[in-house]
Design an enzyme around this catalytic site. Structure first.
Site, short mmCIF file in Angstrom:
data_model
loop_
_atom_site.label_atom_id
_atom_site.label_comp_id
_atom_site.label_asym_id
_atom_site.label_seq_id
_atom_site.Cartn_x
_atom_site.Cartn_y
_atom_site.Cartn_z
N ARG A 30 -23.85 -8.51 2.89
CA ARG A 30 -23.03 -9.68 3.20
C ARG A 30 -23.58 -10.35 4.45
NH1 ARG A 30 -16.75 -7.97 2.30
NH2 ARG A 30 -17.06 -6.57 0.52
N LYS B 260 0.82 -1.21 0.00
CA LYS B 260 0.00 0.00 0.00
C LYS B 260 0.86 1.26 0.00
CE LYS B 260 -3.43 -2.88 0.45
NZ LYS B 260 -3.97 -3.47 -0.78
N GLY C 150 -9.38 -4.94 6.81
CA GLY C 150 -9.45 -4.34 8.14
C GLY C 150 -8.41 -4.86 9.10
N HIS D 96 -17.07 5.75 1.00
CA HIS D 96 -16.16 4.83 0.32
C HIS D 96 -16.78 4.52 -1.04
CE1 HIS D 96 -13.38 1.23 0.24
NE2 HIS D 96 -14.19 1.01 -0.76
N ARG E 264 -7.80 -7.81 -8.25
CA ARG E 264 -8.47 -9.11 -8.27
C ARG E 264 -9.96 -8.86 -8.41
NH1 ARG E 264 -10.83 -8.11 -3.47
NH2 ARG E 264 -9.55 -7.19 -1.84
N GLU F 234 -2.58 7.59 7.71
CA GLU F 234 -3.39 8.46 6.86
C GLU F 234 -4.24 9.34 7.76
OE1 GLU F 234 -4.46 5.71 2.96
OE2 GLU F 234 -5.98 6.09 4.46
#
Lengths: 502, 152
Positions: A340, A116, A169, A212, A296, A204
């Protein structure tokens, strides 16, 4: 061109990919850890290779064993799904070195985006805006913590600590005050080392009230890179998404085009090939910042499929085979929402739960899609991620999609294992969800003391009546499900031949 | 027909009445339909089909989008409530033990850190008290329901 695809994954996403391969006429190989024997996905492949080993590291993460399985079964391509080895550049290399086709981007693209901190630097160079923050390249524990603490003072509070190798997470901590920093940084490092074997952390600034929003992209080997519009995935618990939708409820045509072009620039900066997702934070000001790129297929890809009409997994197969992608210009139609379903106790801090799926009866009807890797009778174990299924609905408008989701969740019966179904159902009534003003802190904002199921004394009494009656009737002793054959005796279907039906 | 179920407020005694094929409780009526599904008419007149399944001693019931769990207490069994016991919510590994036997702790104080499914979980004191037992050390594997510590 027909290929033979080894799916280096399990569960729901393995089912999704194996089905796409079958539809495309490709032969398939599944791999399976011993504790996954008999799982739904193993029934969908032409061959199943049982891996040796117990832990995830010894099975789904064992690159040598998986490449050997591909070679031994005559597979010609490997699809990694998501999680596991999907973002390991060395696995992409190992697959290609063995003469197999890798269904994904190049190892170098995975490497540049997978770390990242490197990704942030690459994006800055490509002119894509990144969140203000600092990367700390330091392996030694004590020196890293000191450097992070110094960086934290420059970045300012509130801030986010993130693992450079992170995802899902893990190794992530929000810190709101300097007094909490040391403990949070040590915890984040420890979790990152445990999950990824890499404790490097970056900082950050925590942008509050942000959404998001992510852009799905596709790039083929003929030089074409396109975006498939956005998904909004703001609603998260434990930094994991639970509710995703497309299009974004506050998106405008101009913003979509700007974010889409930034995503294409991000992909082109690393010569990206295949399906990928560029994640952004969208601030209330309308500014957006690069978060990361997932190299992906993404868990929430179905919402994009439903509104664009593009089968993303089929496009992955086409692109890997060297064919041009089949989709035309972007067309978005109606609204799609995914939730989900997790085996977890939403009323108890979303702790994962385990148990048998004594009843697993999903909803049906027009516009309802279920992507799952389990069926009734399966056992939810602590061995793997507790996601049981993704429930996705499509409707002509956002309001109707929410209505359809509420109806579908009410119909969904799972008994024997605690799930988040009631939480998801309640979420569909939360004001920010209803009006589309969701942010990454929506769940904490709506339920600051934690979520509890709404009280409904009459239904609780009715459930008590059902439990007591079922016990009296001895239902648990006769609980073989399915239609009873004995009710009216056999009726010949030929008797109906001359009947007229209204 | 009498049954006892456990609830957070202690045991609940349920006495069903039966007329024909119907069971009654507090004005709600239940009829088993031909396939073992349970048709319930609430006192309000609303009709729902309930699904019920028993796992161990616990009846799981789904009705109108809600799922309830009722643990049946067998007649004659004692209601063993483990006061102050802190149990593992799921199988995992002990990462860190933050207290020792004899420590005074306040409600909400972190006592132990577990790792399960690659996530960290904090075990916190439910009441003020004294740690009288610590049953595991860092690195130990624990099963779901294992008694981790005791606070008195």
């Amino acid at each position: 061109m027909s290929i033979k695809v080894l799916v280096a994954n399990r569960g729901e996403i393995a089912c999704r990919i194996l089905r796409a391969c079958k539809e495309a006429g490709h032969r398939t190989v599944a791999i399976c850890a011993p504790n996954d024997a008999g799982s739904l996905f193993t029934e969908m492949a032409d061959h199943v290779v049982m891996l040796n080993g117990e832990s995830i590291a010894e099975t789904y993460l064992d690159q040598q064993q998986i490449v050997a399985a591909a070679l031994n079964t005559g597979a010609t391509a490997v699809h990694p799904g998501f999680g596991f080895l999907s973002e390991r550049a060395e696995f992409a290399n190992a697959v290609q070195a063995a003469g197999l086709t890798w269904i994904g981007p190049s190892a170098s693209a995975i490497e540049k985006m997978g770390d990242k901190m490197t990704a942030r630097q690459t994006m800055r160079a490509a002119g894509v805006p990144v969140i203000p923050g600092e990367e700390v390249e330091e392996d030694d524990e004590a020196m890293a913590l000191t450097a992070l603490r110094e960086a934290s003072e420059r970045v300012g509070y509130p801030l986010l600590l993130k693992a450079s190798s992170g995802g899902g997470g893990k190794g992530m901590r929000a810190v709101h005050a300097a007094v909490d920093f040391d403990q949070a940084a040590a915890g984040a490092r420890r979790e990152a080392v445990a999950a990824f074997g890499d404790g490097r952390i970056y900082i950050e600034r925590l942008l509050s009230d942000s959404k998001h929003v992510e852009i799905q992209i596709l790039a083929d080997q003929h030089g074409r890179t396109i975006h498939l519009g956005e998904r909004e995935c703001s609603v998260q618990r434990r930094h994991q998404k639970v509710f995703e939708e497309a299009p974004g409820p506050t998106m405008t045509g101009d913003l979509r085009e700007a974010m889409g072009q930034a995503a294409i620039a991000a992909a082109e900066a690393v010569d990206y090939v295949g399906a990928g997702t560029v994640e952004f934070l969208l601030a209330p000001s309308g500014e957006f910042f690069f978060l990361e790129m997932n190299t992906r297929i993404q868990v929430e890809h179905p919402v994009t499929e439903l509104v664009t009409g593009v089968d993303i997994v089929r496009e992955q197969l086409r692109i890997a085979a060297g064919e041009p992608m089949s989709c035309g210009p972007l067309m978005m139609r109606g609204h799609a929402i995914e939730v989900r379903l997790y085996a977890e106790d939403a009323a108890n801090g979303f702790l994962p739960s385990i148990g048998p799926l004594a009843v697993f009866q999903p909803p049906e009807g027009p516009g309802v899609r279920l992507d799952t890797g389990v069926r009734e009778g399966d056992e939810v174990t602590p061995n793997y991620d507790p996601m049981l299924a993704k429930l996705i609905v499509w409707a002509p408008s956002r309001t109707e999609a929410l209505q359809k989701m509420r109806r579908s969740l009410d119909e969904f019966v799972v008994l024997g294992t605690t799930t988040n179904i009631e939480f998801l159902r309640d979420l569909c009534d939360a004001p920010p969800v209803v009006d589309g003003s969701t942010t990454t802190t929506t769940i904490d904002d709506v339920w600051p003391e934690g979520w509890n199921p709404p009280s409904s004394p009459a239904l609780e009494e009715a459930a008590l009546l059902a439990a007591a009656s079922a016990e009296t009737l001895g239902l648990h002793r006769t609980q073989a499900r399915g239609p009873s054959a004995s009710s009216n005796g056999p009726v010949s279907p030929f008797n109906t031949l001359t009947r007229r039906y209204p | 027909m009498q049954h006892t179920f456990a609830s957070s407020d202690g045991p609940v005694e349920v006495t069903l009445s039966k007329q024909g094929d119907s069971f009654f409780l507090q004005g709600h009526e239940l009829v088993k339909d031909t396939r073992g599904r349970l048709r319930i008419t609430l006192q309000s007149g609303h009709v729902h089909v309930a699904h019920a399944a028993k796992v161990g001693d616990t009846w799981w019931v789904h009705i109108n989008g809600r799922t309830f769990k009722w643990e049946r207490i067998e007649p004659g069994s004692s209601n063993a409530q483990d006061e102050g016991g802190l149990v593992a919510p799921m199988p995992g590994k002990v990462l860190e033990v933050l207290v020792s036997e004899g420590d005074k702790v306040a409600a909400g104080a972190p006592l132990m850190v577990l790792e399960a499914m690659k996530m960290e979980h904090r075990i916190v004191a439910s009441t003020d008290g004294t740690v009288i037992r610590v049953n595991y050390r860092a690195g130990d594997q624990v099963d779901q329901g294992a008694s981790l510590l005791e606070v008195e």
